[in-house]
Design a protein around this motif. Structure first.
Motif, PDB file in Angstrom:
ATOM      1  N   TYR A 182      -2.520 -46.661 101.443  1.00 28.84           N
ATOM      2  CA  TYR A 182      -2.610 -46.914 102.886  1.00 28.84           C
ATOM      3  C   TYR A 182      -2.075 -48.301 103.241  1.00 28.84           C
ATOM      4  CZ  TYR A 182      -4.926 -43.001 105.172  1.00 28.84           C
ATOM      5  OH  TYR A 182      -5.191 -41.798 105.750  1.00 28.84           O
ATOM      6  N   GLU A 183      -2.475 -49.286 102.438  1.00 27.34           N
ATOM      7  CA  GLU A 183      -2.011 -50.654 102.678  1.00 27.34           C
ATOM      8  C   GLU A 183      -0.499 -50.739 102.586  1.00 27.34           C
ATOM      9  OE1 GLU A 183      -3.895 -53.600 100.139  1.00 27.34           O
ATOM     10  OE2 GLU A 183      -5.847 -52.793 100.764  1.00 27.34           O
ATOM     11  N   LEU A 184       0.016 -50.067 101.569  1.00 25.70           N
ATOM     12  CA  LEU A 184       1.453 -50.085 101.338  1.00 25.70           C
ATOM     13  C   LEU A 184       2.198 -49.407 102.490  1.00 25.70           C
ATOM     14  CD1 LEU A 184       2.977 -51.279  99.040  1.00 25.70           C
ATOM     15  CD2 LEU A 184       2.948 -49.086  97.902  1.00 25.70           C
ATOM     16  N   LEU A 185       1.644 -48.290 102.964  1.00 25.63           N
ATOM     17  CA  LEU A 185       2.276 -47.572 104.080  1.00 25.63           C
ATOM     18  C   LEU A 185       2.262 -48.448 105.331  1.00 25.63           C
ATOM     19  CD1 LEU A 185       1.049 -43.885 103.710  1.00 25.63           C
ATOM     20  CD2 LEU A 185       3.267 -44.851 103.147  1.00 25.63           C
TER      21      LEU A 185
ATOM     22  N   ARG B 164      12.281 -45.828 103.410  1.00 24.00           N
ATOM     23  CA  ARG B 164      11.208 -46.817 103.290  1.00 24.00           C
ATOM     24  C   ARG B 164      10.062 -46.281 102.434  1.00 24.00           C
ATOM     25  NH1 ARG B 164       9.460 -48.016 108.834  1.00 24.00           N
ATOM     26  NH2 ARG B 164      10.939 -46.424 109.459  1.00 24.00           N
ATOM     27  N   LEU B 165       9.791 -44.972 102.600  1.00 21.42           N
ATOM     28  CA  LEU B 165       8.733 -44.364 101.790  1.00 21.42           C
ATOM     29  C   LEU B 165       9.088 -44.461 100.303  1.00 21.42           C
ATOM     30  CD1 LEU B 165       6.117 -42.767 101.493  1.00 21.42           C
ATOM     31  CD2 LEU B 165       7.421 -40.666 101.868  1.00 21.42           C
ATOM     32  N   GLU B 166      10.355 -44.247  99.997  1.00 20.95           N
ATOM     33  CA  GLU B 166      10.771 -44.302  98.596  1.00 20.95           C
ATOM     34  C   GLU B 166      10.591 -45.722  98.038  1.00 20.95           C
ATOM     35  OE1 GLU B 166      14.813 -43.315  97.666  1.00 20.95           O
ATOM     36  OE2 GLU B 166      14.241 -42.138  95.928  1.00 20.95           O
ATOM     37  N   ILE B 167      10.906 -46.697  98.864  1.00 27.18           N
ATOM     38  CA  ILE B 167      10.697 -48.087  98.426  1.00 27.18           C
ATOM     39  C   ILE B 167       9.202 -48.358  98.236  1.00 27.18           C
ATOM     40  CG2 ILE B 167      10.979 -50.531  99.038  1.00 27.18           C
ATOM     41  CD1 ILE B 167      13.537 -49.732 100.531  1.00 27.18           C
ATOM     42  N   ALA B 168       8.399 -47.860  99.182  1.00 24.95           N
ATOM     43  CA  ALA B 168       6.949 -48.055  99.080  1.00 24.95           C
ATOM     44  C   ALA B 168       6.428 -47.452  97.778  1.00 24.95           C
ATOM     45  CB  ALA B 168       6.243 -47.425 100.275  1.00 24.95           C
ATOM     46  N   ARG B 169       6.893 -46.241  97.477  1.00 26.07           N
ATOM     47  CA  ARG B 169       6.428 -45.562  96.261  1.00 26.07           C
ATOM     48  C   ARG B 169       6.808 -46.378  95.018  1.00 26.07           C
ATOM     49  NH1 ARG B 169       9.181 -40.060  95.495  1.00 26.07           N
ATOM     50  NH2 ARG B 169      10.730 -41.413  94.538  1.00 26.07           N
ATOM     51  N   ALA B 170       8.024 -46.953  95.034  1.00 21.45           N
ATOM     52  CA  ALA B 170       8.452 -47.770  93.895  1.00 21.45           C
ATOM     53  C   ALA B 170       7.602 -49.044  93.808  1.00 21.45           C
ATOM     54  CB  ALA B 170       9.926 -48.122  94.023  1.00 21.45           C
ATOM     55  N   LEU B 171       7.280 -49.627  94.970  1.00 23.60           N
ATOM     56  CA  LEU B 171       6.468 -50.854  94.973  1.00 23.60           C
ATOM     57  C   LEU B 171       5.058 -50.589  94.459  1.00 23.60           C
ATOM     58  CD1 LEU B 171       7.496 -52.568  98.324  1.00 23.60           C
ATOM     59  CD2 LEU B 171       8.034 -53.306  95.994  1.00 23.60           C
ATOM     60  N   ALA B 172       4.572 -49.360  94.678  1.00 27.67           N
ATOM     61  CA  ALA B 172       3.224 -49.026  94.233  1.00 27.67           C
ATOM     62  C   ALA B 172       3.077 -49.169  92.726  1.00 27.67           C
ATOM     63  CB  ALA B 172       2.863 -47.610  94.672  1.00 27.67           C
ATOM     64  N   THR B 173       4.161 -49.026  91.999  1.00 30.62           N
ATOM     65  CA  THR B 173       4.086 -49.155  90.542  1.00 30.62           C
ATOM     66  C   THR B 173       3.969 -50.616  90.120  1.00 30.62           C
ATOM     67  OG1 THR B 173       6.479 -49.324  90.204  1.00 30.62           O
ATOM     68  CG2 THR B 173       5.555 -47.105  90.274  1.00 30.62           C
TER      69      THR B 173
ATOM     70  N   ARG C 229       2.441 -51.620 105.321  1.00 28.41           N
ATOM     71  CA  ARG C 229       3.437 -52.657 105.093  1.00 28.41           C
ATOM     72  C   ARG C 229       4.853 -52.165 105.406  1.00 28.41           C
ATOM     73  NH1 ARG C 229       3.392 -55.080  99.240  1.00 28.41           N
ATOM     74  NH2 ARG C 229       5.592 -55.644  99.211  1.00 28.41           N
ATOM     75  N   VAL C 230       5.133 -50.891 105.131  1.00 27.80           N
ATOM     76  CA  VAL C 230       6.476 -50.387 105.411  1.00 27.80           C
ATOM     77  C   VAL C 230       6.524 -49.643 106.746  1.00 27.80           C
ATOM     78  CG1 VAL C 230       7.059 -50.206 102.970  1.00 27.80           C
ATOM     79  CG2 VAL C 230       6.153 -48.206 104.154  1.00 27.80           C
ATOM     80  N   GLY C 231       5.449 -49.753 107.531  1.00 20.92           N
ATOM     81  CA  GLY C 231       5.453 -49.178 108.877  1.00 20.92           C
ATOM     82  C   GLY C 231       5.360 -47.666 108.921  1.00 20.92           C
ATOM     83  N   LEU C 232       4.654 -47.080 107.953  1.00 21.81           N
ATOM     84  CA  LEU C 232       4.542 -45.621 107.944  1.00 21.81           C
ATOM     85  C   LEU C 232       3.095 -45.147 108.019  1.00 21.81           C
ATOM     86  CD1 LEU C 232       7.158 -44.670 105.201  1.00 21.81           C
ATOM     87  CD2 LEU C 232       7.312 -44.188 107.637  1.00 21.81           C
ATOM     88  N   LYS C 233       2.202 -46.053 108.380  1.00 21.17           N
ATOM     89  CA  LYS C 233       0.788 -45.702 108.345  1.00 21.17           C
ATOM     90  C   LYS C 233       0.471 -44.523 109.263  1.00 21.17           C
ATOM     91  CE  LYS C 233      -3.721 -47.778 108.027  1.00 21.17           C
ATOM     92  NZ  LYS C 233      -4.564 -48.941 108.179  1.00 21.17           N
TER      93      LYS C 233
END
Lengths: 261, 318
Positions: A133-136, A159-168, A138-142
């Motif tokens: 949720y926090e990550l979403l 942006r979602l793909e970047i968020a998913r990569a950042l989650a790792t 941050r990338v404006g997808l909440k």
């Protein structure tokens, strides 16, 4: 010391040299871009660094450790993640689930806990959900969290793909044309996101066609042509380099249709 | 999307199991109901394999065969109680699934289908040809579970049909509960992620091979327990339980109901178990009608019955 060291990387497909003897380094917090005309071998280079292809020659070191041709899922564990030129989203999962999947390494645990929904399993999942949720945000997808990912716009998926990569929680992030197919507004959003990410100390390696974006955000640029590195340096140096200009604009006998930016 | 409400789905299932007998015109329908639940149980396992992890198996009847013949053979040869035999059968299925799954699941699409098909055919041939042990095509008797007598002594008198209806219903509810737990768990998410994109799943650290194997083993356990229940309630078993047609039937039920939906899969199992009963009026054309129904559903409701209907109701169309 450099986080990512690429040393003499090369690969051939059926006798054709796709990439030959490419070396460069990426430091923490630095944005390094790989540019070059279509077919210069940029994505191939990415695929070798991220172990999708096994290079014929050369090595890749992450934090001084040789990670050449390590299985891709282990690379994630070692601190390397990436996005793809042609989006690789889990289409039938929700936006939130896509982001949670990025936390897989943190949230996975014993299978039997998952099968019987034991507290351990639920705790792990809840923690990942919180982070997602926090990550979403941050990338404006909440606000899109509960939507099926397949319904998002192209820019949002990027942006979602970047968020998913950042989650790792990567140390090195490889972005393969993050702004491809995005409009000006979306490009700017992604641009900001990349700059912010670099500020947190993540080393970013970028392949991008949008020259304005590359010149604006890169600390260092590596130029490929016909699979070989023809120049590298800061944006100002590279843009003045005659070889680079020749590669992009063509020199008489070469096709003159590659001008991108 | 339609999996989020775990308890709603379980409540619907329990309510159906409890209420349906009110409408049974005769005791025979308890038998049909129990058969539906058994088929539904294997199908729920296949939803995990096909719907979650995106892998196919055309040989899962092989595991049903292992479960069924464990129940038939272990009590006779090792004096095990049939209930223990169910567990040993499930363990055996899991072990075999683990062993063959490792090499097989490297294959994709048609190749995986053919490899699993090969396993199913192999199991079926072993059970058919080992006449000394399994009675060959004539099949063999299966010892009684004995639980009905225990219940009777405790004052709960159930007919054979009623007992197996309740028993299989209960196991199905447990099976559905586990599958729904898995769906929303880290492991289930990893399975669904690799279904969506294997390369992307790897980039977030998902060990794709191991998650596929887990899905395969879990679904094998479902099929095995379903095979055991079938053997126990019939008191008799033939190698047909491991046959190719049974494997196809399982996959057909899964796809008919909707691979991504557990309740849908149960609906698929119910329809394909009931249809032959209804279609007996068509006598020799039964298979023809069955095939036609399948083709029509796949053309007009390609995501399977329940998901397609749900999407239509939500007004998104298909």
């Amino acid at each position: 010391m450099s986080l990512l060291q690429v040393q003499g990387l090369g690969i051939s497909f059926g006798g054709i040299r796709a990439v030959h003897d490419v070396s460069f380094n990426v430091k923490a917090g630095e944005i390094v871009s790989v540019i070059g005309p279509n077919g210069a071998g940029k994505t191939t280079l990415f695929n070798m660094i991220s172990s999708i292809y096994r290079p014929d020659s050369g090595t890749v070191h992450l934090e001084g450790k040789d990670i050449t041709a390590t299985e891709p899922h282990r690379l994630a564990r070692l601190g390397m993640s990436r996005t793809f030129q042609n989006l690789q989203i889990f289409q039938e999962m929700t936006v939130l689930e896509n982001a949670i999947a990025g936390y897989h390494m943190q949230e996975s645990g014993p299978l039997w806990q998952d099968l019987f929904a034991l507290p351990g399993s639920r705790r792990r999942a809840a923690k990942a959900r919180e982070g997602a949720y926090e990550l979403l945000a941050r990338v404006g997808l909440k606000n899109a969290a509960e939507q099926e990912a397949g319904n998002l716009s192209y820019g949002a998926l990027k942006r979602l793909e970047i968020a998913r990569a950042l989650a790792t929680e990567p140390k090195v992030l490889l972005l393969d044309e993050p702004a491809a197919g995005c409009n000006a507004v979306e490009t700017e959003e992604i641009d900001e996101l990349i700059a912010e990410t670099a500020k947190t100390g993540i080393a970013i390696l970028l392949v991008e066609h949008d020259m304005k974006m590359v010149m604006r955000i890169s600390n260092h640029i590596v130029v490929l042509d016909h699979g070989e590195k023809i120049a590298e340096g800061d944006p100002a140096t590279v843009s003045q380099n005659p070889d680079v200009i020749a590669a992009y604009l063509g020199t008489g006998e070469e096709e003159a249709s590659h001008a991108d930016g | 999307m339609n999996m989020q409400s775990k308890w709603t789905q379980i409540a619907i299932l329990v309510a159906l199991i409890v209420i349906l007998p009110v409408f049974f015109p005769s005791g025979y329908y308890y038998r049909v109901g129990a058969l539906i639940f058994v088929n539904a149980l294997s199908v729920v396992g296949l939803v995990i394999l096909i719907g979650f992890a995106g892998q196919i198996s055309l040989g899962h009847a092989g595991f049903a065969g292992i479960g069924a013949f464990s129940c038939a053979l272990l009590p006779v040869h090792f004096g095990l109680h049939p209930a223990i035999a169910v567990l040993v059968g499930a363990l055996l299925s899991a072990l075999i699934a683990g062993m063959i799954g490792r090499p097989i699941l490297r294959l994709q699409g048609y190749y995986l289908a053919v490899a699993t098909l090969g396993f199913g055919v192999l199991m079926s041939m072993v059970l058919t040809n080992e006449r000394e042990l399994t009675g060959g095509p004539d099949g063999m008797r299966v010892a009684d579970l004995g639980l009905r007598e225990v219940l009777r002594d405790m004052g709960l008198k159930l007919s054979g049909g009623e007992f197996w209806y309740a028993m299989c219903g209960l196991v199905l509810v447990i099976g559905v509960w586990v599958a729904l737990n898995l769906y929303n768990s880290p492991t289930g998410r990893a399975m669904r992620a690799l279904h969506g994109s294997e390369v992307a799943a790897r980039t977030v650290g998902i060990d794709v091979a191991s998650k596929k194997l887990q899905a395969f083993v879990i679904s094998a356990i479902y099929a095995s327990v379903a095979g055991s229940l079938l053997a126990l309630q019939n008191g008799f078993i033939t190698p047909d339980v491991a046959g190719f047609m049974h494997s196809i039937e399982m996959v057909t039920m899964t796809v008919l109901g909707g691979v991504g939906s557990i309740l849908g899969a149960i609906l698929g199992a119910a329809i394909l178990t009931l249809l032959p009963q209804v279609l007996t009026v068509f006598a020799e054309y039964e298979q023809l009608v069955l095939g036609a129904v399948m083709i029509l559903v796949m053309i007009f409701l390609p995501r399977g019955l329940l998901p397609s209907i749900a999407a239509k109701l939500r007004g998104r169309g298909e």
